[in-house]
Design a protein around this motif. Structure first.
Motif, short mmCIF file in Angstrom:
data_model
loop_
_atom_site.label_atom_id
_atom_site.label_comp_id
_atom_site.label_asym_id
_atom_site.label_seq_id
_atom_site.Cartn_x
_atom_site.Cartn_y
_atom_site.Cartn_z
N ARG A 1 -22.76 -19.52 -10.00
CA ARG A 1 -24.04 -18.81 -10.05
C ARG A 1 -24.26 -17.92 -8.82
O ARG A 1 -24.87 -16.86 -8.93
CB ARG A 1 -25.17 -19.83 -10.20
N LEU B 1 -25.66 -15.00 -22.05
CA LEU B 1 -26.86 -14.27 -21.69
C LEU B 1 -26.54 -13.11 -20.74
O LEU B 1 -27.06 -12.00 -20.89
CB LEU B 1 -27.87 -15.21 -21.02
N LEU B 2 -25.66 -13.37 -19.76
CA LEU B 2 -25.27 -12.31 -18.82
C LEU B 2 -24.52 -11.19 -19.53
O LEU B 2 -24.77 -10.00 -19.28
CB LEU B 2 -24.37 -12.89 -17.72
N SER C 1 -32.50 -17.42 -16.24
CA SER C 1 -31.11 -16.95 -16.39
C SER C 1 -31.05 -15.57 -17.04
O SER C 1 -31.67 -15.33 -18.08
CB SER C 1 -30.31 -17.93 -17.24
N ALA C 2 -30.33 -14.66 -16.37
CA ALA C 2 -30.05 -13.31 -16.84
C ALA C 2 -31.27 -12.39 -16.81
O ALA C 2 -31.17 -11.23 -17.23
CB ALA C 2 -29.43 -13.31 -18.23
N PHE D 1 -21.45 -21.23 -14.06
CA PHE D 1 -22.33 -20.93 -15.18
C PHE D 1 -21.88 -21.70 -16.41
O PHE D 1 -20.68 -21.90 -16.64
CB PHE D 1 -22.30 -19.43 -15.51
N SER D 2 -22.82 -22.08 -17.23
CA SER D 2 -22.48 -22.64 -18.53
C SER D 2 -22.07 -21.50 -19.45
O SER D 2 -22.33 -20.31 -19.16
CB SER D 2 -23.68 -23.37 -19.13
N GLU E 1 -23.34 -20.79 -22.27
CA GLU E 1 -24.58 -20.18 -22.76
C GLU E 1 -25.11 -19.16 -21.75
O GLU E 1 -25.56 -18.06 -22.13
CB GLU E 1 -25.64 -21.25 -23.01
N GLU E 2 -25.07 -19.51 -20.47
CA GLU E 2 -25.53 -18.58 -19.43
C GLU E 2 -24.65 -17.34 -19.36
O GLU E 2 -25.14 -16.23 -19.15
CB GLU E 2 -25.56 -19.30 -18.08
N ILE F 1 -30.80 -16.76 -12.08
CA ILE F 1 -29.90 -17.87 -12.41
C ILE F 1 -30.70 -19.13 -12.72
O ILE F 1 -30.13 -20.17 -13.04
CB ILE F 1 -28.90 -18.16 -11.26
N GLY F 2 -32.04 -19.05 -12.64
CA GLY F 2 -32.88 -20.21 -12.92
C GLY F 2 -32.74 -21.28 -11.85
O GLY F 2 -31.89 -21.19 -10.96
N ASP G 1 -27.95 -13.07 -6.68
CA ASP G 1 -28.47 -14.09 -7.58
C ASP G 1 -29.87 -14.50 -7.13
O ASP G 1 -30.19 -14.44 -5.95
CB ASP G 1 -27.55 -15.31 -7.60
#
Length: 205
Positions: free
Chosen positions: A19, A167-168, A100-101, A160-161, A163-164, A136-137, A94
């Motif tokens: 992240r 999103l990016l 996130s994103a 990052f996962s 899913e993240e 990045i939450g 970040d």
């Protein structure tokens, strides 16, 4: 107009997908950065945006390789060499305080505990520079040994996962027109926000 864009991150394969490296991930995915010929200089990877992109203006790009906590050493050295004032510098980094994103363009202000920004401020002698913040939450269930305090250091240095990343991958290409405007239009970046918030609702001040 922006004359220098610095993407903050950490060098090394172990940090590539973390992240804290959101800005480096962005640099690798933005079309506007594709024409940059990177070279080791100014304590990092340095290059210039192609003149065909900038309209003939000299606009510099930098990915400091000093590690995050010392990013300002690279940014300061380059800015001093080319005599670039802080007001023409954009730091991409970040941001824990954004989902996130999510993307935010910000002028000056606090550093939010970000060690890279703290180093840049120390090197430039001011916090009056631009920031493009990539959300990045905050850590969810990831806690330190104290249940009341999240492990921020561990979180930003974790990967990052998937899913993240998705999103990016959706958000970052939309930034290409904004970056083009920032390095070509002879306006203060803040003047661009009203129009761009309509085009990209995820962008905020």
């Amino acid at each position: 107009m922006i004359s220098l864009i610095a993407f903050l991150g950490n060098m090394g394969r172990e940090y590539e997908r973390t992240r804290h490296n959101a800005a480096w991930i962005a640099a690798d995915r933005l079309d506007i950065c594709a024409g940059i010929s990177w070279q080791h200089k100014f304590r990092g990877l340095y290059g210039r945006f192609p003149a065909t992109v900038t309209g003939g203006q000299a606009v510099h790009a930098l990915k400091p390789e000093t590690y995050m906590n010392l990013s300002g050493e690279a940014v300061g050295e380059l800015a001093q060499f080319f005599k670039i004032p802080p007001a023409e510098i954009l730091i991409v980094h970040d941001e824990l305080e954004l989902p996130s994103a999510a993307i935010s363009l910000k002028w000056s202000g606090g550093l939010g505990g970000h060690n890279g920004l703290r180093s840049v401020k120390a090197a430039l002698g001011t916090a009056d520079f631009w920031r493009l913040r990539i959300g990045i939450g905050r850590p969810g269930g990831k806690k330190s040994s104290s249940a009341e305090h999240p492990d921020i250091a561990g979180y930003v240095l974790s990967s990052f996962s998937q899913e993240e990343f998705t999103l990016l991958d959706t958000a970052l290409p939309k930034l290409n027109p904004l970056f083009t405007a920032l390095i070509t239009e002879r306006k203060e970046p803040q003047a661009l926000l009203p129009a761009w918030t309509k085009i990209l609702p995820g962008i905020s001040a």
